[in-house]
Design an enzyme around this catalytic site. Sequence first.
Site: not given
Length: 470
Positions: A54, A228
């Site tokens: 991330d 998403e």
Amino acid sequence: MITARPLPPTGARLTRAAAWVMGLLLAFAVLPAVVQPTVARADNPIVQHVYTADPAPLVYNGRVYLYTGHDEDGSTYFTMKDWRVWSSADMVNWTDHGSPLSLATFSWASKDAWAGQAVQRNGRFYWYVPVTNRATGRMAIGVAVADSPTGPFRDALGHPLVENGEFDPTVFIDDDGQAYLYWGNPNLWYVRLNADMISYSGSPTRIPLTTSGFGTRTGDANRPTLFEEGPWVYKRNGLYYLVFAAKCCSEFIAYSTAPGPTGPWTYRGTIMPTQGGSFTNHPGLVDFKGNSYFFYHNGALTGGGGYTRSVAVEKFSYNADGTIPTINMTNTGVPAADTLNPYVRQEAETIAWGSGIETEPATEGGMNVGWIDNGDYVKVKGVAFGRGASSFAARVASGSSGGTVELRLGSPSGTVVGRCAVPNTGGWQAWTTVTCPVTGATGTQDLYLRFTGGSGYLLNVNWWQFTPAS
Ligand code: FUB
């Protein structure tokens, strides 16, 4: 004196050869269309000694600060307890700043140190992260603040900034000073942040997830659009971009654009196709020293996969109309955006590629490289020796019988330009400076600090510096 040495973290230690073998396996098992580069060219993923996920890059004061999550070794879920900070002045050598933010920073958080982003405002750094709120069991967004991009960070509020069970915050500050917090999975939300960056005005607003705005997903009646998770919002040449992880699973990276920060959004297509051995992906884009960069994650390290991910980066150029080209994952990484000056102190944990090493906090400050065995090495790319170096100094410690730091050029088996002996110093954090003569280090070179010695851990290195030939 020989002192006991704690066991290193397991898992993400790998050799370049092992990484290549993994790449080869991925190439055949997961990515038939991707040609894996040879060992010698691999510089992605950008961190090799822990799993990272991330990515959230931030350009500040001539460096890129990279805020990441941290997948635990051997993880079989998103078992994430802390976040990490890295920085670079050249996009190829990354300094490990350790973990200045963890679940423990937020007294009200129980688990799930997931995808966040740090931004700078008025010289302070605000790091927005999703965690599970112990009291409610729901995902919430916390905000930590620091006076430096590398922390230490403290909980700015002592409670969630906002909580609705959704996650993945991204923050964008518009030219007029208005800041926006966006987040969400399965929905997509925004709220206007106040100038203090730790409170907001109005209520969280749901961004309409229309197929014209976010593309069409088939096969999931509950989620008709591709959005998403993992939004990343920014502005370029007056156009607002919302880049996101699309479809599940496996995810790809797609984007939408809008004339304003709150829309209306128009779907623009794929940036990075599904690739790389991790069923999630996560975008982070910045411009740095005249080029544009796309950060993402994959499962490319040894032991890597959907829960043991690694951050990588690619260079790209926007099309003339502002659209973003297709970007594929590579193991080659990006060209150096700058050279590295060996005649100023360089942290040992500034690394283009580390083989076999680990890092830890050093008692002298910052981090040090440790858990070094015979044959381990650290590669530092694009070292500008210029007309030549005459000597090398390194800040070292050893709780064993020590070893040798070999200075090699071009490869781990390249020409030796110096050898520095490291004795036992009385402990793994008992620091001393060793020096040795250097000959033949000229021009701009990839420098390898290769460590040799007997069995077991040999030595630690905190920093190093060359002296120029007169
Ligand atoms: O890393 C945990 C979660 O996986 C992140 O919050 C999502 O974006 C996905 O990458």
